[in-house]
Design an enzyme around this catalytic site. Structure first.
Site, PDB file in Angstrom:
ATOM      1  N   SER A 144       0.791  -1.231   0.000  1.00 17.48           N
ATOM      2  CA  SER A 144       0.000   0.000   0.000  1.00 17.48           C
ATOM      3  C   SER A 144       0.823   1.282   0.000  1.00 17.48           C
ATOM      4  O   SER A 144       0.277   2.356  -0.233  1.00 17.48           O
ATOM      5  CB  SER A 144      -0.950   0.022   1.210  1.00 17.48           C
ATOM      6  OG  SER A 144      -2.037  -0.843   1.008  1.00 17.48           O
ATOM      7  N   LYS A 161       0.456   3.322  -3.033  1.00 16.83           N
ATOM      8  CA  LYS A 161      -0.688   4.224  -3.207  1.00 16.83           C
ATOM      9  C   LYS A 161      -0.263   5.683  -3.154  1.00 16.83           C
ATOM     10  O   LYS A 161      -0.772   6.525  -3.902  1.00 16.83           O
ATOM     11  CB  LYS A 161      -1.734   3.957  -2.112  1.00 16.83           C
ATOM     12  CG  LYS A 161      -2.364   2.590  -2.152  1.00 16.83           C
ATOM     13  CD  LYS A 161      -3.233   2.351  -0.928  1.00 16.83           C
ATOM     14  CE  LYS A 161      -3.868   0.971  -0.931  1.00 16.83           C
ATOM     15  NZ  LYS A 161      -4.611   0.674   0.323  1.00 16.83           N
ATOM     16  N   TYR A 183      -2.994  -2.565 -10.679  1.00 20.64           N
ATOM     17  CA  TYR A 183      -2.966  -2.271  -9.246  1.00 20.64           C
ATOM     18  C   TYR A 183      -2.201  -3.349  -8.477  1.00 20.64           C
ATOM     19  O   TYR A 183      -1.346  -3.044  -7.637  1.00 20.64           O
ATOM     20  CB  TYR A 183      -4.405  -2.162  -8.733  1.00 20.64           C
ATOM     21  CG  TYR A 183      -4.530  -1.992  -7.238  1.00 20.64           C
ATOM     22  CD1 TYR A 183      -4.121  -0.816  -6.615  1.00 20.64           C
ATOM     23  CD2 TYR A 183      -5.059  -3.005  -6.444  1.00 20.64           C
ATOM     24  CE1 TYR A 183      -4.240  -0.645  -5.245  1.00 20.64           C
ATOM     25  CE2 TYR A 183      -5.176  -2.848  -5.077  1.00 20.64           C
ATOM     26  CZ  TYR A 183      -4.767  -1.668  -4.484  1.00 20.64           C
ATOM     27  OH  TYR A 183      -4.878  -1.522  -3.117  1.00 20.64           O
ATOM     28  N   TYR A 203      -3.951   3.510   7.571  1.00 17.91           N
ATOM     29  CA  TYR A 203      -5.190   2.742   7.628  1.00 17.91           C
ATOM     30  C   TYR A 203      -6.158   3.351   8.642  1.00 17.91           C
ATOM     31  O   TYR A 203      -6.203   4.578   8.813  1.00 17.91           O
ATOM     32  CB  TYR A 203      -4.901   1.267   7.925  1.00 17.91           C
ATOM     33  CG  TYR A 203      -3.970   0.609   6.938  1.00 17.91           C
ATOM     34  CD1 TYR A 203      -4.175   0.747   5.560  1.00 17.91           C
ATOM     35  CD2 TYR A 203      -2.899  -0.162   7.357  1.00 17.91           C
ATOM     36  CE1 TYR A 203      -3.332   0.127   4.646  1.00 17.91           C
ATOM     37  CE2 TYR A 203      -2.047  -0.791   6.443  1.00 17.91           C
ATOM     38  CZ  TYR A 203      -2.277  -0.641   5.086  1.00 17.91           C
ATOM     39  OH  TYR A 203      -1.446  -1.244   4.187  1.00 17.91           O
ATOM     40  N   VAL A 242       1.158  -3.720   4.011  1.00 22.39           N
ATOM     41  CA  VAL A 242       1.071  -5.018   4.681  1.00 22.39           C
ATOM     42  C   VAL A 242       2.268  -5.914   4.369  1.00 22.39           C
ATOM     43  O   VAL A 242       2.382  -7.009   4.913  1.00 22.39           O
ATOM     44  CB  VAL A 242      -0.250  -5.749   4.347  1.00 22.39           C
ATOM     45  CG1 VAL A 242      -1.437  -4.980   4.888  1.00 22.39           C
ATOM     46  CG2 VAL A 242      -0.380  -5.995   2.851  1.00 22.39           C
TER      47      VAL A 242
END
Length: 322
Positions: free
Chosen positions: A73, A76, A197, A249, A267
């Protein structure tokens, strides 16, 4: 010359701090590697690294700092910067807002009033951002790879086993993507966008790489080693903002309150903390808590913020002095 000597002393001091934190938190055995992506559960849970990079490119590296793991992540944040550079702020905001949700990163929900994803750091927002990368499947993967190459200084490598594992088990993300499609937020190429992705999440990085990425953003978008302007200062500012408010998160609010460092976790076990005007610290440790954040990583940043006044809103910030 005096300023150079002081800067050198400061980076050496930070190196000693990182060594001390590595020794302090190395014995922790709380948490476990991510299991919902089967390939990630195979990693050695006791790997642990801390890396720091200053704005001038000086490094302090501790532990397994060269071990490669998937960025997950944290990608992102970088794709968000790419979308802002390519399409502009207003076009991005039409698809993805900037509101922290307080919900799980993979929650199946949207901003129903404005028909957009809530923010770019949750899966819905990240998939919408990835959809903004234009071209064919191959061109989109290449465009993302070219962006990573500018940050990393080398051609990015994708962990094919993790990429395949994410494809095979990514039905929750498929549900999110089809919800986005039903609201007209992404184009009708769902499987292709998900493939891009999953590829971006499977890029291999080290703790040192993450620290260099963070230092680039902290340096108003200028790479500390190459000197290249990777993103504009305005885009770097927007990236820092969403990192502070949405990067951890559903723990993001507590993180901003207690740690106060713009950060993004993944993660795969990585956390990068970005200290504007100073540099960045990255931690890699695969043992995760219930939010999906590295347990050792959290402890390292909590200690840095509490003991060394690294909270963004501390009034006396000695680490910013020349």
């Amino acid at each position: 010359m005096v300023e150079d000597d002081e800067r050198q002393r400061r980076i050496e001091w930070l190196g000693q701090v990182c060594i001390g934190l590595h020794e302090q938190f190395g014995p922790l055995t709380e948490g476990a590697p991510a299991a919902y992506i089967p390939e990630l559960s195979n990693v050695d849970p006791d790997l642990f690294a801390i890396a720091a990079v200053a704005l001038d490119g000086q490094e302090q590296l501790t532990g397994d700092h060269d071990h490669l793991f998937t960025i997950q992540s944290i990608s992102k944040l970088l794709l968000y910067g790419l979308a802002l550079e390519t399409h502009g702020r207003e076009a991005v905001l039409e698809r993805v807002g900037v509101a922290p949700t307080g919900d799980l990163f993979n929650a199946i929900e949207l901003d129903e009033e404005r028909h957009r994803a809530p923010n770019p750091m949750v899966n819905a927002g990240a998939i919408a951002i990835t959809d903004m990368v234009g071209g064919s499947r191959e061109e989109r993967i290449e465009g993302s790879a070219a962006m990573f190459e500018r940050y990393l200084g080398r051609r990015p490598e994708i962990d094919d086993a993790v990429w395949k594992s994410e494809r095979a088990t990514g039905n929750h993300n498929r549900a999110i993507a089809y919800l986005l499609l039903s609201h007209g937020i992404i184009e009708d190429r769902v499987e292709e966008t998900l493939d891009v992705y999953f590829a971006q999440c499977s890029v291999l990085v080290s703790a040192r790489d993450l620290a260099m990425i963070g230092a680039t953003i902290a340096n108003s978008g200028v790479h500390p080693v190459s000197g290249e302007q990777i993103v504009s200062p305005r885009v770097a500012r927007d990236m820092l903002t969403v990192a502070l408010t949405c990067g951890m998160y559903d723990y993001a609010g507590e993180w901003a309150y207690t740690v106060g460092i713009p950060a993004k976790s993944g993660v795969g076990g990585g956390i990068v903390g970005i200290i504007p005007g100073a540099g960045a610290v990255a931690v890699f440790s695969p043992r995760l808590d219930e939010h999906g954040n590295s347990v050792r990583g959290l402890r390292v940043f909590e200690a840095l913020s509490e003991e060394f006044d690294m909270h963004l809103f501390d009034f006396d910030r000695p680490w910013t002095r020349a």
